[in-house]
Scaffold this motif. Structure first.
Motif, PDB file in Angstrom:
ATOM      1  N   ASP A 206      13.587  39.370  14.896  1.00 33.34           N
ATOM      2  CA  ASP A 206      12.348  39.958  15.413  1.00 33.34           C
ATOM      3  C   ASP A 206      11.950  39.365  16.763  1.00 33.34           C
ATOM      4  OD1 ASP A 206      11.642  37.423  14.647  1.00 33.34           O
ATOM      5  OD2 ASP A 206       9.845  38.015  13.535  1.00 33.34           O
ATOM      6  N   PRO A 209      13.284  43.314  20.956  1.00 29.89           N
ATOM      7  CA  PRO A 209      13.760  44.625  20.500  1.00 29.89           C
ATOM      8  C   PRO A 209      15.254  44.782  20.794  1.00 29.89           C
ATOM      9  CG  PRO A 209      11.811  44.830  21.898  1.00 29.89           C
ATOM     10  CD  PRO A 209      12.287  43.432  22.032  1.00 29.89           C
ATOM     11  N   ARG A 231      12.812  45.410  15.598  1.00 29.46           N
ATOM     12  CA  ARG A 231      12.608  46.730  16.192  1.00 29.46           C
ATOM     13  C   ARG A 231      13.934  47.185  16.797  1.00 29.46           C
ATOM     14  NH1 ARG A 231       8.832  45.850  13.434  1.00 29.46           N
ATOM     15  NH2 ARG A 231       6.609  45.901  13.996  1.00 29.46           N
ATOM     16  N   HIS A 233      15.840  50.336  18.716  1.00 30.80           N
ATOM     17  CA  HIS A 233      15.622  51.569  19.473  1.00 30.80           C
ATOM     18  C   HIS A 233      16.965  52.210  19.808  1.00 30.80           C
ATOM     19  CE1 HIS A 233      11.377  50.478  20.152  1.00 30.80           C
ATOM     20  NE2 HIS A 233      11.845  49.246  20.228  1.00 30.80           N
TER      21      HIS A 233
END
Length: 282
Positions: A206, A209, A231, A233
């Motif tokens: 964490d 990202p 996260r 993406h």
């Protein structure tokens, strides 16, 4: 008698020239421009990845054709934004920073297109999330008007396939995955652009990202562990690929903050503007 047609012709030409001449008479701007917005919020960008192009509309509501003497970014040549003003790229040493003598007809409007490419290393901060701002200045002195520009910038871990130069064609070839597709024990060539994760990449934390271009693949016998709060993406046409014999473990946890969602693992696209929140296949 022949003089009359000549006199009439001269009068017609003078009348035509006089009626059209005002189209080329521009008055200096008086600071009464109007804008489609007073602040332009550009989408969140990741390190070294430029934002989408946003636009600002500028209106001349007056009855006069006006000339905007200067239009520039507040940080000038050092700004991390770039502008395109109705197709013009500017007058400074670096395109898109400064403009002079912009013409805007009466009751007309023009578009300014705005984008940014920001290198997080140039921002003097030790944080991993930054807010970068600047302004667009229209004219100066008592006629000066401004529009604010705001961009959220994030540092991130990038995972992407390698590119190789084809010496024969001069084109770049993007790395594709090779693995046992049909389970016959033999590796197969595929057209899937991506690469296998290295051993030291098999734990997503964490801390920052992760942004994936192409496919990040987990090889047979490997396990990708994604920690709580991570996260991830994905760029357009990208994803995770777990091969036969590989595994994925996502350690999400309930969050105490329903806004921050600090315990959840979130998978989403890399277009973070609100307008793309519900758009699939970004």
């Amino acid at each position: 008698m022949k003089r009359f047609p000549i006199v009439i012709l001269i009068c017609v030409i003078l009348s035509f020239w006089s009626s059209c001449r005002k189209d080329f008479e521009f008055s200096p701007s008086t600071g009464n421009l109007e804008f489609s917005k007073d602040t332009v919020y550009l989408d969140t960008v990741f390190t070294n990845i430029g934002s989408s192009t946003y636009n600002l509309k500028v209106y001349n509501r007056s009855e006069n054709d006006i000339l905007i003497p200067t239009l520039r970014l507040g940080e000038g040549q050092n700004s991390m934004y770039r502008l395109n003003v109705d197709g013009l790229t500017g007058t400074g040493a670096i395109a898109g920073k400064e403009f002079e003598n912009i013409e805007l007809l009466a009751k007309d409007s023009m578009y300014i297109f705005i984008e940014t490419t920001i290198d997080i290393e140039t921002l003097a901060s030790s944080e991993t999330q930054f807010l970068y701002t600047d302004i667009i200045e229209f004219d100066s002195g008592s006629n000066r008007q401004t529009v604010e520009l705001v961009t959220l910038v994030k540092d991130a871990v990038f995972i992407y396939p390698q590119r190789f130069l084809d010496n024969q064609t001069g084109d770049y070839i993007i790395e594709t995955l090779v693995f046992d597709v049909d389970g016959d024990g033999t590796d197969d060539e595929t057209t899937i652009q991506g690469r296998f994760l290295e051993p030291d990449e098999l734990n997503f934390t964490d801390e920052r990202p992760y942004v994936i271009y192409g496919y990040a693949a987990v090889d047979s016998g490997d396990e990708l562990v994604i920690d709580a709060g991570a996260r991830v993406h994905f760029h357009a046409n990208s994803g995770l690929l777990i091969t036969s014999g590989g595994s994925l473990k996502v350690n999400g946890e309930p969050s105490t903050d329903t806004e921050v969602l600090e315990g959840e693992v979130i998978f989403e696209g890399d277009r973070l503007e609100p307008g793309f929140a519900e758009v699939p296949g970004q």
